[in-house]
Design an enzyme around this catalytic site. Structure first.
Site, mmCIF file in Angstrom:
data_model
loop_
_atom_site.group_PDB
_atom_site.id
_atom_site.type_symbol
_atom_site.label_atom_id
_atom_site.label_comp_id
_atom_site.label_asym_id
_atom_site.label_seq_id
_atom_site.Cartn_x
_atom_site.Cartn_y
_atom_site.Cartn_z
ATOM 1 N N ARG B 52 -11.518 -1.288 15.576
ATOM 2 C CA ARG B 52 -10.622 -2.439 15.508
ATOM 3 C C ARG B 52 -9.160 -2.016 15.299
ATOM 4 N NH1 ARG B 52 -13.032 -6.920 14.298
ATOM 5 N NH2 ARG B 52 -14.762 -5.623 13.655
ATOM 6 N N THR B 53 -8.939 -1.178 14.309
ATOM 7 C CA THR B 53 -7.565 -0.762 13.989
ATOM 8 C C THR B 53 -6.974 0.070 15.126
ATOM 9 O OG1 THR B 53 -8.129 -0.745 11.650
ATOM 10 C CG2 THR B 53 -6.157 0.452 12.278
ATOM 11 N N LYS B 81 -13.927 22.633 14.650
ATOM 12 C CA LYS B 81 -13.820 24.092 14.696
ATOM 13 C C LYS B 81 -13.276 24.642 13.380
ATOM 14 C CE LYS B 81 -12.792 23.972 19.630
ATOM 15 N NZ LYS B 81 -11.659 23.948 20.560
ATOM 16 N N ARG B 102 -5.833 7.827 10.841
ATOM 17 C CA ARG B 102 -6.893 7.294 9.979
ATOM 18 C C ARG B 102 -7.695 8.491 9.488
ATOM 19 N NH1 ARG B 102 -8.810 1.910 9.098
ATOM 20 N NH2 ARG B 102 -10.994 1.975 8.529
ATOM 21 N N HIS B 130 -3.656 0.988 3.438
ATOM 22 C CA HIS B 130 -3.738 0.583 4.841
ATOM 23 C C HIS B 130 -2.574 -0.396 5.042
ATOM 24 C CE1 HIS B 130 -5.185 -0.274 8.714
ATOM 25 N NE2 HIS B 130 -6.272 -0.958 8.450
#
Lengths: 153, 305
Positions: B52-53, B81, B102, B130
């Site tokens: 969504r974000t 890695k 994020r 957020h």
């Protein structure tokens, strides 16, 4: 007369630092934080001495040792009442009140296990949001580490 | 003031900054499609999935004519890695004008902003911050109430772990808000946020259920009560139906009242609410695109006019 006896219990050093007014129960923490258990300097300490302010206090005398500010900050976090006397040729040439700085870098651990500083090689950094009962806000995760959970790195 | 500065935490902005973003978001809403980001590249680095974000940010950039690079989960990046966050950020910041990140680790966005050569927008760092969600919440509140001042906000659900309610509380505390907190005992608003309100002289009230406070609300901010937050599953069973908003509960509410939810919703708002005029959560998600356009333009110093 009384004063003389006191002198006996804490014998003088020629040059160095006297850390006074350490809460007695914090003595061994202070020794460990400053790494005094692994330096070659001559050290004397006394603990459970009477103190009007603290009830029982401890005192440490370290010959030929002068602390840097960052080292003093480390003491301030666990023993904010501590006072430093700087001794040169048996005379107190400087007195320093240990003060908790407004910002603490690389000394304490963030109590949040999910914080980046506990998961990556990032140096901890806090704003001190309350004194003398210490409360630190992590610069990274913004969580508060209080006195109870304070852990020195 | 905002230009070239990372947005990591809602605390990075002050009241004036909020209002400047909201004003610009209004302009973006009036003209959502343009080409002012032509030639600009935004990297969306999603170390954990948040469809969504990510789509909201990517939609915002696409509609402004910018380009997107990035990854949508850590599994498809060099993180697998063993590359450090610092190295990833330092490398990627060579390829773009702005990073949207994020990450599940709290504080990772602040750290990224310190090692990055370009500004970083935090799109969520664990349970911490957020900030673009908070700004879109503010935009939705101002748009529906025509003001941010002197409102009554009811926050419902998980008020202990919910970062959206914490950040919204911090932001709304600038506007003389009266708060009602509705939550089970296990998920009450933490003391530090209540102390923050007390220090500002703002009123707040705590409730274990909706009782009869809904008619007072200008905004009802719903959040999900998650089963995994309870140490005893029986405690969850006891409260799971208490924090559910149903259509018949809206009868006595104010005409201007709006229901917000950061989404995704599970069952805390019944579907019969969706058709009610007071349900605003899907429009709130649309507002997220305009707000993110405004934030990106402000940081990159792009003039929307």
């Amino acid at each position: 007369m009384k004063k003389d006896r006191k002198h006996l219990s804490v014998s003088a050093i020629k040059d160095g630092t006297v850390i006074d007014h350490i809460p007695a129960e914090k003595l061994f923490n202070v020794i460990s934080i400053l790494g005094l258990d692994s330096i070659p300097n001559q050290i004397t300490f006394g603990t459970n001495l009477e103190s009007k302010k603290l009830g029982r206090k401890a005192i440490i005398k370290i010959a030929d040792k002068f602390f840097k500010e960052t080292e003093i900050n480390k003491i301030a976090l666990i023993a904010p009442t501590a006072k430093l006397n700087i001794i040169r040729d048996y005379e107190v040439v400087d007195k320093r009140q240990v003060e908790v700085p407004d910002e603490i870098i690389g000394i304490a651990r963030c109590m949040n296990p999910k914080c980046i500083t506990n998961n990556d090689s990032v140096i901890t950094r806090f704003r001190v949001i309350s004194k003398p009962r210490i409360s630190l806000r992590c610069h990274y995760c913004e969580k508060i580490t209080d006195q109870e959970h304070l852990e020195i790195l | 003031m905002i230009r070239n500065k990372s947005l990591v935490s809602i605390n990075d902005y002050n009241k004036e900054d909020y209002l400047a973003i909201l004003d610009l978001a209004e302009q973006c809403e009036a003209r959502p499609v343009s080409n002012i980001m032509q030639g600009k590249v935004v990297a969306t680095l999603f170390f954990e999935p948040s469809t969504r974000t990510r789509l909201s940010f990517e939609s915002a950039v696409n509609r402004l004519g910018g380009r997107i690079i990035g990854f949508s989960e850590a599994g498809t990046s060099s993180v697998t890695k063993g590359e450090s966050l610092k190295d990833t950020i330092k490398t990627v910041s060579n390829y773009c004008d702005l990073i949207v990140m994020r990450h599940p680790i709290e504080g990772s966005a602040r750290y990224a902003s310190e090692v990055s050569g370009v500004p970083v927008i935090n799109a969520g760092d664990g349970a911490n911050q957020h900030p673009t969600q908070t700004l879109l919440d503010l935009y939705s509140i101002r748009k529906t109430q025509k003001t941010l001042d002197n409102l009554v906000v009811i926050m419902v659900g998980d008020l202990k772990y919910g970062r959206t309610v914490h950040s919204l509380l911090q932001a709304m505390s600038e506007f003389n808000t009266t708060f009602h907190f509705v939550s089970p005992d296990e998920l009450k608003m933490p003391g530090e946020y209540k102390m923050h309100l007390e220090n500002l002289g703002l009123k707040y009230y705590e409730h274990k259920d909706f009782t009869n406070i809904l008619p007072e609300a200008d905004i009802v901010y719903m959040t999900r009560v998650q089963k995994e937050r309870f140490s005893d599953p029986m405690d969850y069973e006891k409260v799971k139906n208490v924090y559910v908003l149903r259509s018949n509960m809206l009868e006595q509410t104010k005409p201007n009242m709006k229901i917000l939810h950061p989404l995704p919703r599970v069952n805390e708002i019944t579907e019969d609410v969706d058709d009610n005029m007071k349900a605003y959560y899907f429009t709130q998600a649309l507002n997220g695109v305009f707000t993110r356009q405004a934030i990106i333009c402000s940081i990159l110093g792009l003039d929307q006019k």
